[in-house]
Design an enzyme around this catalytic site. Sequence first.
Site, PDB file in Angstrom:
ATOM      1  N   GLY A 180       0.588  -5.101   1.179  1.00 18.59           N
ATOM      2  CA  GLY A 180      -0.669  -5.176   0.418  1.00 18.59           C
ATOM      3  C   GLY A 180      -0.476  -5.817  -0.948  1.00 18.59           C
ATOM      4  N   GLU A 213      -0.603  -9.412  -0.318  1.00 21.22           N
ATOM      5  CA  GLU A 213      -2.003  -9.749  -0.011  1.00 21.22           C
ATOM      6  C   GLU A 213      -2.832  -9.832  -1.296  1.00 21.22           C
ATOM      7  OE1 GLU A 213      -2.249  -6.546   3.044  1.00 21.22           O
ATOM      8  OE2 GLU A 213      -3.068  -8.152   4.288  1.00 21.22           O
ATOM      9  N   GLU A 237       4.986  -5.055   7.171  1.00 17.59           N
ATOM     10  CA  GLU A 237       4.101  -4.198   7.975  1.00 17.59           C
ATOM     11  C   GLU A 237       4.629  -3.953   9.388  1.00 17.59           C
ATOM     12  OE1 GLU A 237       3.018  -6.283   5.743  1.00 17.59           O
ATOM     13  OE2 GLU A 237       1.160  -5.589   4.839  1.00 17.59           O
ATOM     14  N   ALA A 270       0.868  -1.180   0.000  1.00 20.53           N
ATOM     15  CA  ALA A 270       0.000   0.000   0.000  1.00 20.53           C
ATOM     16  C   ALA A 270       0.904   1.229   0.000  1.00 20.53           C
ATOM     17  CB  ALA A 270      -0.885  -0.024   1.232  1.00 20.53           C
TER      18      ALA A 270
HETATM   19  N1  DAK Z   1       4.523   3.205  -0.849  1.00 18.19           N
HETATM   20  C1  DAK Z   1       4.878   4.364  -1.424  1.00 18.19           C
HETATM   21  N2  DAK Z   1       5.939   4.512  -2.223  1.00 18.19           N
HETATM   22  C2  DAK Z   1       6.715   3.452  -2.419  1.00 18.19           C
HETATM   23  C3  DAK Z   1       6.439   2.203  -1.830  1.00 18.19           C
HETATM   24  C4  DAK Z   1       5.270   2.081  -1.009  1.00 18.19           C
HETATM   25  N3  DAK Z   1       4.873   0.936  -0.460  1.00 18.19           N
HETATM   26  N4  DAK Z   1       7.404   1.336  -2.204  1.00 18.19           N
HETATM   27  C5  DAK Z   1       8.242   2.036  -2.996  1.00 18.19           C
HETATM   28  N5  DAK Z   1       7.834   3.295  -3.126  1.00 18.19           N
HETATM   29  C6  DAK Z   1       8.457   4.374  -3.885  1.00 18.19           C
HETATM   30  C7  DAK Z   1       9.692   4.906  -3.153  1.00 18.19           C
HETATM   31  O1  DAK Z   1       9.325   5.822  -2.171  1.00 18.19           O
HETATM   32  C8  DAK Z   1      10.436   5.533  -4.314  1.00 18.19           C
HETATM   33  O2  DAK Z   1       9.842   6.764  -4.632  1.00 18.19           O
HETATM   34  P1  DAK Z   1      10.742   8.124  -4.709  1.00 18.19           P
HETATM   35  O3  DAK Z   1      11.374   8.231  -3.369  1.00 18.19           O
HETATM   36  O4  DAK Z   1      11.719   7.845  -5.820  1.00 18.19           O
HETATM   37  O5  DAK Z   1       9.751   9.189  -5.018  1.00 18.19           O
HETATM   38  C9  DAK Z   1      10.161   4.579  -5.467  1.00 18.19           C
HETATM   39  O6  DAK Z   1       8.966   3.872  -5.106  1.00 18.19           O
HETATM   40  C10 DAK Z   1      11.266   3.576  -5.698  1.00 18.19           C
HETATM   41  O7  DAK Z   1      11.526   2.919  -4.467  1.00 18.19           O
HETATM   42  P2  DAK Z   1      12.979   2.823  -3.818  1.00 18.19           P
HETATM   43  O8  DAK Z   1      13.840   3.955  -4.242  1.00 18.19           O
HETATM   44  O9  DAK Z   1      12.782   2.626  -2.360  1.00 18.19           O
HETATM   45  O10 DAK Z   1      13.511   1.486  -4.503  1.00 18.19           O
HETATM   46  P3  DAK Z   1      14.581   0.463  -3.918  1.00 18.19           P
HETATM   47  O11 DAK Z   1      14.873  -0.470  -5.027  1.00 18.19           O
HETATM   48  O12 DAK Z   1      15.691   1.162  -3.230  1.00 18.19           O
HETATM   49  O13 DAK Z   1      13.772  -0.337  -2.756  1.00 18.19           O
HETATM   50  C11 DAK Z   1      11.867  -1.527  -1.824  1.00 18.19           C
HETATM   51  C12 DAK Z   1      12.702  -1.133  -3.105  1.00 18.19           C
HETATM   52  C13 DAK Z   1      10.632  -2.256  -2.289  1.00 18.19           C
HETATM   53  C14 DAK Z   1      12.732  -2.453  -0.955  1.00 18.19           C
HETATM   54  C15 DAK Z   1      11.544  -0.230  -1.041  1.00 18.19           C
HETATM   55  O14 DAK Z   1      10.972   0.707  -1.944  1.00 18.19           O
HETATM   56  C16 DAK Z   1      10.585  -0.465   0.071  1.00 18.19           C
HETATM   57  O15 DAK Z   1      10.980  -0.946   1.160  1.00 18.19           O
HETATM   58  N6  DAK Z   1       9.299  -0.107  -0.131  1.00 18.19           N
HETATM   59  C17 DAK Z   1       8.300  -0.211   0.908  1.00 18.19           C
HETATM   60  C18 DAK Z   1       7.838  -1.644   1.036  1.00 18.19           C
HETATM   61  C19 DAK Z   1       6.781  -1.805   2.135  1.00 18.19           C
HETATM   62  O16 DAK Z   1       7.051  -1.529   3.335  1.00 18.19           O
HETATM   63  N7  DAK Z   1       5.577  -2.277   1.746  1.00 18.19           N
HETATM   64  C20 DAK Z   1       4.516  -2.513   2.685  1.00 18.19           C
HETATM   65  C21 DAK Z   1       3.677  -1.281   2.774  1.00 18.19           C
HETATM   66  S1  DAK Z   1       2.470  -1.401   4.092  1.00 18.19           S
HETATM   67  C22 DAK Z   1      -4.865  -1.456   5.613  1.00 18.19           C
HETATM   68  C23 DAK Z   1      -4.679  -2.718   5.130  1.00 18.19           C
HETATM   69  C24 DAK Z   1      -3.507  -3.034   4.454  1.00 18.19           C
HETATM   70  C25 DAK Z   1      -2.509  -2.117   4.311  1.00 18.19           C
HETATM   71  C26 DAK Z   1      -2.733  -0.845   4.755  1.00 18.19           C
HETATM   72  C27 DAK Z   1      -3.923  -0.499   5.404  1.00 18.19           C
HETATM   73  N8  DAK Z   1      -6.064  -1.118   6.371  1.00 18.19           N
HETATM   74  C28 DAK Z   1      -7.005  -2.225   6.708  1.00 18.19           C
HETATM   75  C29 DAK Z   1      -6.343   0.211   6.738  1.00 18.19           C
HETATM   76  C30 DAK Z   1      -1.264  -2.459   3.667  1.00 18.19           C
HETATM   77  C31 DAK Z   1      -0.088  -1.962   4.137  1.00 18.19           C
HETATM   78  C32 DAK Z   1       1.150  -2.113   3.370  1.00 18.19           C
HETATM   79  O17 DAK Z   1       1.195  -2.664   2.286  1.00 18.19           O
END
Ligand code: DAK
Length: 260
Positions: free
Chosen positions: A111, A114, A134, A66
Amino acid sequence: MEYSNLLVEITEGVATLVINSPRTLNALNSKLLTELECVLYELNLDESVKVVILTGAGDKAFVAGADIKEMSMMSSYEGHQFGLKGQRVMMLIEKMTKPVIAAVNGYALGGGLELALACDFIYASDKAKLGFPEVTLGVIPGFGGTQNLARLIGPNKANELIFSGKMINAEKAASWGIVNEVFAPEELLAKAKETATLIAGVGTVAVGYGKNAIANGLNMTKEDGFKYEAALFGVLFSTDDQKEGMGAFVEKRKAVFTGK
Ligand code: DAK
């Protein structure tokens, strides 16, 4: 309908749905989830579509989760609406009569994993990385991940993945039973289309009932599941597809199914 974050191509019964926001690694924001909800409704109603392949644009990510930047600014009400929207998308995939194959071409995180788990099965490229980060954000999976993963691979492996926030590669995900098969990145979509084409060519109603029997049966006792399967089996004898399928076998010709 026009979509700004999705690409849809329909060929010979197979819809390829691409999440197209590679600059943010296809992260799911509210607009993207709304578009996904709409397109899945459309694809489910479109009689020309027999099976859907879901994948991500670019060579880095299926969906990196997400959208953390959007979520970090949300009020409690907005967070609730966002969660409900995401859950509707997951439920839609699960309730669709058509199979949905996830072709995981890179990161499938949070997400994003998921979303892949809501699909009927997962093919992955050998570059894919899967995980639930998460807990590193102080939350837990909220689009059904705790439930779907534990049901798929059992609680112990699900615990390890969800408690640690670590990523695993495609090979390990396959050995754990999350991913059905792993392919070279350049082969992934073609292999998904190969299987999708097989599914598109068989009895459409039977495929939908098979999906229904498996999904609903998992929430029943085995005895009730057997009864449910028998009832669906019986109903299929009222379809043109059953008459065509069995008739074609007896007449030694290739069946031509109409999905009726
Ligand atoms: N959200 C927003 N932007 C993201 C992103 C994400 N999840 N993942 C990557 N990006 C963006 C980065 O910010 C970057 O943007 P700029 O900074 O260039 O503007 C661009 O994509 C490229 O990413 P990186 O520069 O970080 O690329 P790397 O190759 O260095 O790293 C990575 C790749 C996948 C390891 C890293 O980007 C990363 O750790 N991303 C976050 C992964 C993450 O934590 N995903 C889980 C998100 S939490 C809910 C139910 C479900 C959910 C929410 C609410 N409710 C019931 C209310 C779900 C939650 C989630 O999914």
